[in-house]
Design a protein around this motif. Structure first.
Motif, short mmCIF file in Angstrom:
data_model
loop_
_atom_site.label_atom_id
_atom_site.label_comp_id
_atom_site.label_asym_id
_atom_site.label_seq_id
_atom_site.Cartn_x
_atom_site.Cartn_y
_atom_site.Cartn_z
N TRP A 515 19.85 -10.02 -45.23
CA TRP A 515 20.50 -10.04 -43.91
C TRP A 515 20.42 -8.67 -43.24
O TRP A 515 20.20 -8.58 -42.03
N LEU A 516 20.61 -7.62 -44.02
CA LEU A 516 20.54 -6.26 -43.46
C LEU A 516 19.16 -5.97 -42.89
O LEU A 516 19.03 -5.41 -41.80
N ILE A 517 18.11 -6.35 -43.62
CA ILE A 517 16.75 -6.13 -43.14
C ILE A 517 16.49 -6.95 -41.87
O ILE A 517 15.90 -6.45 -40.90
N ALA A 518 16.94 -8.22 -41.87
CA ALA A 518 16.72 -9.07 -40.70
C ALA A 518 17.42 -8.50 -39.47
O ALA A 518 16.83 -8.44 -38.37
N ILE A 519 18.68 -8.07 -39.63
CA ILE A 519 19.42 -7.49 -38.50
C ILE A 519 18.77 -6.21 -38.02
O ILE A 519 18.66 -5.94 -36.82
N SER A 520 18.29 -5.40 -38.97
CA SER A 520 17.63 -4.14 -38.61
C SER A 520 16.37 -4.39 -37.80
O SER A 520 16.09 -3.72 -36.80
N VAL A 521 15.57 -5.40 -38.23
CA VAL A 521 14.34 -5.72 -37.51
C VAL A 521 14.67 -6.18 -36.09
O VAL A 521 14.01 -5.78 -35.12
N ILE A 522 15.70 -7.02 -35.94
CA ILE A 522 16.09 -7.49 -34.62
C ILE A 522 16.52 -6.34 -33.72
O ILE A 522 16.15 -6.26 -32.55
N LEU A 523 17.32 -5.41 -34.30
CA LEU A 523 17.77 -4.26 -33.52
C LEU A 523 16.60 -3.38 -33.10
O LEU A 523 16.56 -2.86 -31.98
N VAL A 524 15.63 -3.20 -34.00
CA VAL A 524 14.46 -2.38 -33.66
C VAL A 524 13.67 -3.02 -32.52
O VAL A 524 13.23 -2.34 -31.58
N ILE A 525 13.50 -4.35 -32.57
CA ILE A 525 12.76 -5.05 -31.52
C ILE A 525 13.49 -4.91 -30.18
O ILE A 525 12.87 -4.63 -29.14
N ILE A 526 14.82 -5.10 -30.21
CA ILE A 526 15.59 -4.95 -28.97
C ILE A 526 15.47 -3.52 -28.45
O ILE A 526 15.31 -3.29 -27.23
N GLY A 527 15.51 -2.53 -29.35
CA GLY A 527 15.37 -1.14 -28.92
C GLY A 527 14.03 -0.85 -28.29
O GLY A 527 13.94 -0.17 -27.27
N ILE A 528 12.97 -1.41 -28.88
CA ILE A 528 11.63 -1.21 -28.32
C ILE A 528 11.53 -1.81 -26.93
O ILE A 528 10.97 -1.22 -26.00
N VAL A 529 12.08 -3.04 -26.77
CA VAL A 529 12.04 -3.69 -25.46
C VAL A 529 12.80 -2.87 -24.42
O VAL A 529 12.32 -2.66 -23.29
N LEU A 530 14.01 -2.38 -24.80
CA LEU A 530 14.80 -1.59 -23.85
C LEU A 530 14.10 -0.29 -23.49
O LEU A 530 14.11 0.14 -22.33
N CYS A 531 13.49 0.35 -24.50
CA CYS A 531 12.78 1.61 -24.24
C CYS A 531 11.60 1.37 -23.30
O CYS A 531 11.36 2.16 -22.38
N ALA A 532 10.86 0.26 -23.56
CA ALA A 532 9.73 -0.04 -22.69
C ALA A 532 10.19 -0.30 -21.26
O ALA A 532 9.55 0.12 -20.30
N TRP A 533 11.31 -1.01 -21.14
CA TRP A 533 11.85 -1.29 -19.81
C TRP A 533 12.27 -0.01 -19.11
O TRP A 533 11.99 0.20 -17.94
N TYR A 534 12.94 0.90 -19.88
CA TYR A 534 13.40 2.15 -19.31
C TYR A 534 12.23 3.04 -18.91
O TYR A 534 12.20 3.62 -17.82
N LEU A 535 11.22 3.13 -19.78
CA LEU A 535 10.05 3.96 -19.48
C LEU A 535 9.29 3.40 -18.29
O LEU A 535 8.73 4.14 -17.50
N GLY A 536 9.28 2.06 -18.18
CA GLY A 536 8.61 1.45 -17.03
C GLY A 536 9.28 1.85 -15.73
O GLY A 536 8.64 2.09 -14.71
N CYS A 537 10.62 1.90 -15.76
CA CYS A 537 11.35 2.31 -14.56
C CYS A 537 11.02 3.75 -14.19
O CYS A 537 10.87 4.08 -13.01
N ILE A 538 10.90 4.60 -15.20
CA ILE A 538 10.64 6.02 -14.92
C ILE A 538 9.23 6.20 -14.38
O ILE A 538 9.00 6.94 -13.42
N CYS A 539 8.26 5.51 -15.04
CA CYS A 539 6.86 5.72 -14.69
C CYS A 539 6.49 5.10 -13.34
O CYS A 539 5.74 5.67 -12.56
N ILE A 540 7.04 3.89 -13.08
CA ILE A 540 6.64 3.18 -11.87
C ILE A 540 7.45 3.61 -10.67
O ILE A 540 6.99 3.63 -9.54
N GLY A 541 8.69 3.99 -10.93
CA GLY A 541 9.48 4.46 -9.81
C GLY A 541 10.86 3.84 -9.79
O GLY A 541 11.02 2.70 -10.18
N PRO A 542 11.88 4.62 -9.35
CA PRO A 542 13.24 4.12 -9.35
C PRO A 542 13.45 2.97 -8.38
O PRO A 542 14.41 2.23 -8.50
#
Length: 545
Positions: A515-542
């Motif tokens: 369960w710990l590994i599964a939750i960790s993988v889910i959190l990592v995926i969510i973090g990657i998605v949020l980071c990509a979304w945030y970086l997209g905002c910075i790169c493309i424009g506010p």
């Protein structure tokens, strides 16, 4: 026009006439033929006694039609005092219920406690004896007669050739086999055997006719008892299809042949296949997922072809050549092999995954094909290099010239640039949405992909109809036999297992770590998605965030 008041009910989502009393049977001839569910059916291959069906088939053409059913109803109602007893479907009739005095006179010596039953009548028929006409004795031994019959054609041909040879019209080879008798003896023996066989046949025919005449006194009573047992069941499968739609009772429809066990499910709607060519033309119109099987009982050698409807579960493991077991209504088991599948939707849930399943199969086929081609190419290159190494005259490949591949490298660069531009455009478009809007976009994409398949499945499931399959088996169906989604679940029974805790294996990872590994993988995926979304905002424009 009849003034009789019929009872109507919804049977299988179709309004049909209900036959609920002896009076309904008495007025059957007044029922509008357009209201009958079935107009004709075969008298063979059904789960109703062939003897009873044969008695109702008045013209003996192997088909039972409306007029013959009506004629049978009229005869029964005239023979019985209370035709209501037909609804009990028993092979016993009380003497007081027999209106025909001649039949009652035959039944009285056989009755027990004022009731006559079919078994007693069958026993009485079997006990009939006659003063048989003597069959003449054979003029020769049985083995001599058998040998004569086996050689008669050969000997006749030889004697015919012998006559032609005397006339100079033929020549018999010296090594040709010669009969061990003269032609005169041959003809005399043939005349003796023919005369004896004719006398024997005449005696046997006379004895059979005398026995049938002696047994004929019981035949009307036997007919009454057979039809008293089976006629109402026929009506439930002819005027209506009540036995088919009433899955809560122990009754089965006359066309249901048994149960097919396949892929952890029991398919109860199985029918014999009488004419494969008609099924090829008619069965696809039913809208059902159908499996055709050849069935053989290894002990008795009995064989049949069946078609089974699958109305629940997945179809991933169903394929031509798959083995299963079929049980007929008597409990006899058959080895079944799938020979043909008509693919139609089973459920809306299954149809949701159909596009992805097809795409996955396509990708798998492409990968397998590509791997096979690369394997063949690698093996060819390997053998070519081995041949070149051992052949001094082999032509050497020219050195790599980067100038020749400059155009290719430029094209690859342009393609990568276009892909990057497309990805940037997608990121730009998605960056303008909140996270919950992205989820809506994702759901919409799924609906765009699976929606058409689900809509088509919904339309087909609403129109699933047993009538084309019955038509392919020689029935004349006069009304739809709809199989709804809810009713379809009663026709296919899926396996259900209790929840069993699997034994813990030595060295197996504890559950909390999984369960710990599964939750960790889910959190990592969510973090990657949020980071990509945030970086997209910075790169493309506010302005897009």
């Amino acid at each position: 026009m009849s003034n009789y008041k019929w009872t109507f009910a919804s049977v299988g989502n179709v309004t049909r006439v209900r036959i609920q009393s002896g009076e309904d049977i008495r007025h059957l001839g007044e029922l509008d033929k357009k209201m009958w569910t079935v107009l004709s059916c075969p008298t063979t291959g059904l789960e109703i006694s062939s003897a009873s069906l044969g008695l109702m088939d008045l013209d003996g053409d192997g088909k039972l039609r409306v007029k013959e059913v009506i004629a049978t109803a009229e005869w029964l109602c005239a023979t019985l005092v209370q035709p209501d007893t037909l609804l009990k479907q028993t092979d016993a009739v009380a003497l007081d219920n027999i209106a025909d005095e001649s039949l009652k006179a035959v039944a009285e010596p056989l009755a027990k406690d004022g009731v006559v039953c079919l078994a007693d009548v069958e026993a009485a028929i079997g006990a009939v004896t006659i003063e048989a006409q003597a069959v003449p004795a054979a003029p020769l031994e049985a083995d001599v007669i058998a040998a004569y019959k086996a050689k008669s054609a050969e000997y006749a041909a030889y004697f015919e050739q012998e006559k032609l040879q005397k006339l100079g019209l033929a020549v018999i080879a010296e090594d040709a086999p010669k009969p061990g008798m003269t032609e005169k003896k041959f003809l005399e023996m043939g005349a003796q055997i023919a005369e004896w066989e004719a006398a024997k046949s005449a005696a046997e025919a006379a004895n059979a006719a005398a026995l049938a005449e002696a047994q004929a006194v019981y035949q009307p009573l036997r007919k009454l008892l057979l039809l008293h047992r089976d006629f109402y069941r026929l009506l439930r499968n002819f005027v209506t299809l009540e036995d088919f739609y009433d899955r809560d009772s122990s009754a089965i429809a006359s066309f249901e042949a048994g149960t097919l066990i396949i892929d952890q499910r029991a398919c109860h709607l199985c029918m014999r296949v009488n004419d494969p060519a008609k099924h090829d033309a008619q069965a696809p119109l039913s809208g059902m997922y159908l499996i055709y099987c050849n069935c053989v009982n290894q002990k008795t050698g009995k064989a049949m072809a069946i078609v089974a409807a699958v109305t629940q579960g997945e179809v991933n493991n169903l394929s031509i050549g798959k083995n299963a077991v079929f049980y007929d209504n008597d409990g006899l088991d058959y080895d079944a092999t799938v020979t043909k599948i008509i693919d139609n939707p089973i459920s809306i849930r299954q149809s949701f995954w159909t596009p992805y399943r097809k795409f996955a199969n396509w990708v798998e086929d492409k990968i397998n094909k590509s791997a096979a081609e690369k394997d063949a190419k690698a093996f060819g290159d390997l053998t070519a290099k081995a041949d070149a190494a051992t052949d001094p005259n082999a032509e050497k490949k020219p050195a790599f010239d980067i100038a020749k591949f400059a155009g290719i490298f430029a094209a690859i660069g342009m393609a990568l640039g276009m892909i990057g531009t497309a990805l940037a455009a997608v990121a730009k478009g998605l960056s303008g949405f909140a996270w919950w809007q992205l989820l809506i976009v994702f759901v919409c994409i799924l609906l765009v992909i699976s929606g058409p398949s689900m809509i088509m499945a919904w339309l087909k499931l609403r129109r699933r109809n047993l009538a084309p399959v019955l038509n392919a088996n020689g029935w004349a169906i006069n009304a739809d036999a709809i199989i709804s989604v809810i009713f379809g679940r009663t026709l296919t029974e899926q396996v259900t297992f209790p929840i069993v805790k699997a034994p813990k294996l030595k060295g197996e990872m504890p559950s909390w770590k999984k369960w710990l590994i599964a939750i960790s993988v889910i959190l990592v995926i969510i973090g990657i998605v949020l980071c990509a979304w945030y970086l997209g905002c910075i790169c493309i424009g506010p302005c897009f965030c």
